[in-house]
Design an enzyme around this catalytic site. Structure first.
Site, mmCIF file in Angstrom:
data_model
loop_
_atom_site.group_PDB
_atom_site.id
_atom_site.type_symbol
_atom_site.label_atom_id
_atom_site.label_comp_id
_atom_site.label_asym_id
_atom_site.label_seq_id
_atom_site.Cartn_x
_atom_site.Cartn_y
_atom_site.Cartn_z
ATOM 1 N N GLU A 148 63.759 -80.204 -148.560
ATOM 2 C CA GLU A 148 63.458 -81.141 -147.474
ATOM 3 C C GLU A 148 64.479 -82.268 -147.345
ATOM 4 O O GLU A 148 64.105 -83.425 -147.163
ATOM 5 C CB GLU A 148 62.063 -81.756 -147.702
ATOM 6 C CG GLU A 148 60.963 -80.721 -147.717
ATOM 7 C CD GLU A 148 59.596 -81.285 -148.112
ATOM 8 O OE1 GLU A 148 58.604 -80.866 -147.502
ATOM 9 O OE2 GLU A 148 59.517 -82.132 -149.029
HETATM 10 C C1 TNX Z 1 56.336 -79.988 -149.782
HETATM 11 S S1 TNX Z 1 57.211 -77.958 -151.613
HETATM 12 C C2 TNX Z 1 57.182 -80.530 -150.721
HETATM 13 C C3 TNX Z 1 56.714 -81.656 -151.540
HETATM 14 C C4 TNX Z 1 55.330 -82.076 -151.179
HETATM 15 C C5 TNX Z 1 54.479 -80.854 -150.915
HETATM 16 C C6 TNX Z 1 53.058 -81.171 -150.644
HETATM 17 C C7 TNX Z 1 58.448 -78.777 -151.616
HETATM 18 C C8 TNX Z 1 59.607 -78.169 -152.208
HETATM 19 N N1 TNX Z 1 58.390 -79.991 -151.072
HETATM 20 O O1 TNX Z 1 57.616 -82.741 -151.419
HETATM 21 O O2 TNX Z 1 54.801 -82.832 -152.206
HETATM 22 O O3 TNX Z 1 55.010 -80.178 -149.824
HETATM 23 O O4 TNX Z 1 52.299 -80.018 -150.550
#
Ligand code: TNX
Length: 538
Positions: A342
């Protein structure tokens, strides 16, 4: 093993067998076991093969444990003795010199048998007089004693003799895991969890034969691991958490304590520093590394994708060299997780540049890089590992580079997803994941990821909505128990209707461990302190 050691263990072993055989007659007169069925036991994860012989092994005050002298085996024996003590109150001696008035033995034996060629493979031969656990490695023996622990009934049968006896069904178990990487992740960054909480989670995972705990140590809301050369990371970056309830961090000594505790349970710690997104806490501590052009401030909310590092600054990589170096030095396991998810405010070319440079820093410390599936976009080495959570395309790109995949698809394997609309904690951006959905899928063929590319399975527990061990347990259990079976047992050995009975029978163990699991109404819990009705009431 040296010849003399082999001879010595053989000698001990034969003495025990002869002894046990001599005692057999006497015991048979005393104990009349009702017929048992090893295959009907509530073992999770389900072993590869079980052959019942319908008799009983008496675990009682006359049982002793003997182990091979090979490295780590005595520790496995002592671990089993401790667990037997806490379950039954029996004081089972380990490797005592003088064989006392002994009726039955548990022998934990190092064997070089080729049948046991996977490091965690083990075999159990259970007869009236002995339990023989064979494995090539102490790790395999440790997995094997989890099976023994699960075979010991919660209650003794006091009618079989004048003293309490815990009857273990006789037969043979041949077992070995399907995947070499069987993990869960705990996010200690959004909410901090104490060393004690982490240890309890490790204990529970080890009971179900997990071998990895991935610690998500840094995120926008907090930096949770002491870095001696950059002290503000924890001093400032560790000072708060989601909701602003205090935060915290592990000193390096505490982290080492967690690593050692896990190692005693043959569980690897995989440390994660999540970057270049998810780096707000680091940037508040050291604003020179901030890359999003805004003045960084401590963050106590739950949004993602707003932070980034200044990926083109060379000093950033000297900083990260220190960070990775210090953490790698106190992490014996082979992996270092760089996050990489992300990074919405990092330009794609900067992201790729960053991942490729950081990979070199990880390799320089002798570790294999793991990253969330986005890292598959960079030109990285086949030894690096992609953790598939959202994008099949990213996972396939990684596979094309020869990389291995850890399966963590969010809509199936995320422990922080709500069970259903009534869940007390959790999120549901990926899915609702009731206990059956968590179990009924096939990682071996999921989304066409080829089986030979799958290193294993990991169930991540993000902590935006949980702030104490009870809330952690509510989201993790019972689903984490199902993931242990998905990662250990073969698809032919998995069946929801049959699994859910074995799961129902975990209630006494979970209660004894004071685990505040979610008593899913899909399961007819054997005897649960936390009944579904109680949960609805509170
Ligand atoms: C996505 S999964 C994220 C996390 C969040 C999560 C909550 C991922 C690699 N990144 O930063 O905590 O969703 O479900």
């Amino acid at each position: 093993m040296k010849n003399s050691t082999v001879l010595k263990s053989l000698f001990v072993f034969l003495t025990i067998l002869v002894f046990a055989t001599c005692k057999e007659e006497k015991k048979k007169r005393v104990i009349e076991f009702p017929e048992t069925d090893l295959t009907a036991e509530n073992l999770i994860p389900k072993p590869l093969k079980m052959i019942p012989t319908n008799g009983g092994f008496a675990l009682d005050q006359f049982t002793a444990i003997y182990t091979s002298e090979a490295a780590g085996f005595e520790e496995v024996g002592s671990f089993l003795a401790k667990k037997i003590k806490s379950k039954t109150e029996l004081d089972v001696q380990v490797n005592i010199d003088e064989i006392p008035n002994l009726e039955t033995v548990i022998y934990i034996n190092q064997s070089d048998s080729l049948e046991l060629n996977a490091p965690e493979a083990y075999q159990l031969y259970i007869t009236q007089d002995s339990v023989i656990l064979n494995s090539n490695t102490a790790e395999g023996a440790f997995r094997g004693i989890q099976t023994i622990r699960q075979l010991i009934p919660e209650a003794s049968s006091d009618s079989l003799a004048t003293y309490p006896i815990w009857t273990i069904p006789t037969g043979k178990i041949i077992d070995s895991p399907q995947f070499e990487y069987r993990g869960s992740m705990l996010d200690v960054a959004r909410h901090f969890f104490s060393v004690e909480d982490v240890k309890k989670y490790i204990d529970l995972l080890a009971y179900y034969k997990y071998n990895v705990l991935h610690l998500h140590l840094t995120d926008d809301q907090g930096w949770r691991i002491e870095i001696k050369s950059w002290p503000l990371l924890t001093e400032i970056g560790g000072s708060t958490e989601v909701g602003g309830e205090g935060g915290g961090f592990y000193t390096q000594e505490e982290y080492k304590d967690i690593v050692a505790y896990a190692a005693e349970r043959h569980v690897l710690i995989v440390p994660e520093v999540d970057m270049p997104g998810h780096t707000n806490a680091a940037s508040v501590a050291y604003p020179i590394f901030n890359g999003n052009g805004k003045k960084p401030e401590l963050y106590e909310g739950t949004q993602v994708g707003k932070s980034t590092f200044a990926t083109r600054k060379d000093t950033l990589y000297s900083f990260l060299d220190d960070v990775i170096g210090e953490i790698a030095a106190i992490t014996p396991g082979p992996y270092f997780h760089i996050g990489g998810d992300e990074s919405h405010v990092t330009k794609k070319k900067d992201y790729i540049y960053f991942v490729e440079r950081v990979e070199k820093l990880v390799q320089k410390r002798g570790k294999r890089m793991i990253g969330w599936d986005e890292i598959g976009q960079a030109d990285i080495d086949s030894s690096s590992v992609s953790q598939f959570w959202a994008s099949k395309k990213n996972a396939m790109d990684a596979i094309a580079k020869g990389m291995k995949i850890i399966m963590s698809p969010a809509n199936k394997a995320y422990l922080d997803m709500e069970y259903d609309t009534l869940s007390k904690h959790g999120l549901h951006w990926a899915a609702y994941i009731p206990t059956d959905t968590a179990y009924i899928w096939t990682p071996e063929t999921y989304e066409g990821i080829p089986m030979e590319s799958i290193l294993g399975i990991e169930a991540p527990l993000w902590s935006e909505t949980i702030s104490d061990i009870g809330e952690l347990e509510y989201l993790a259990f019972p689903r984490a128990i199902g993931y242990s079976e998905l990662s250990w047992s073969t698809p032919e050995n998995r069946n929801w209707e049959e699994y859910k009975i074995r799961l129902a029978n975990q209630a006494p163990f979970l209660d004894r461990m004071n685990v505040k699991y979610y008593a899913s109404p899909l399961i007819d819990w054997k005897k649960s302190k936390y009944s579904y009705k109680e949960i609805e009431k509170d």
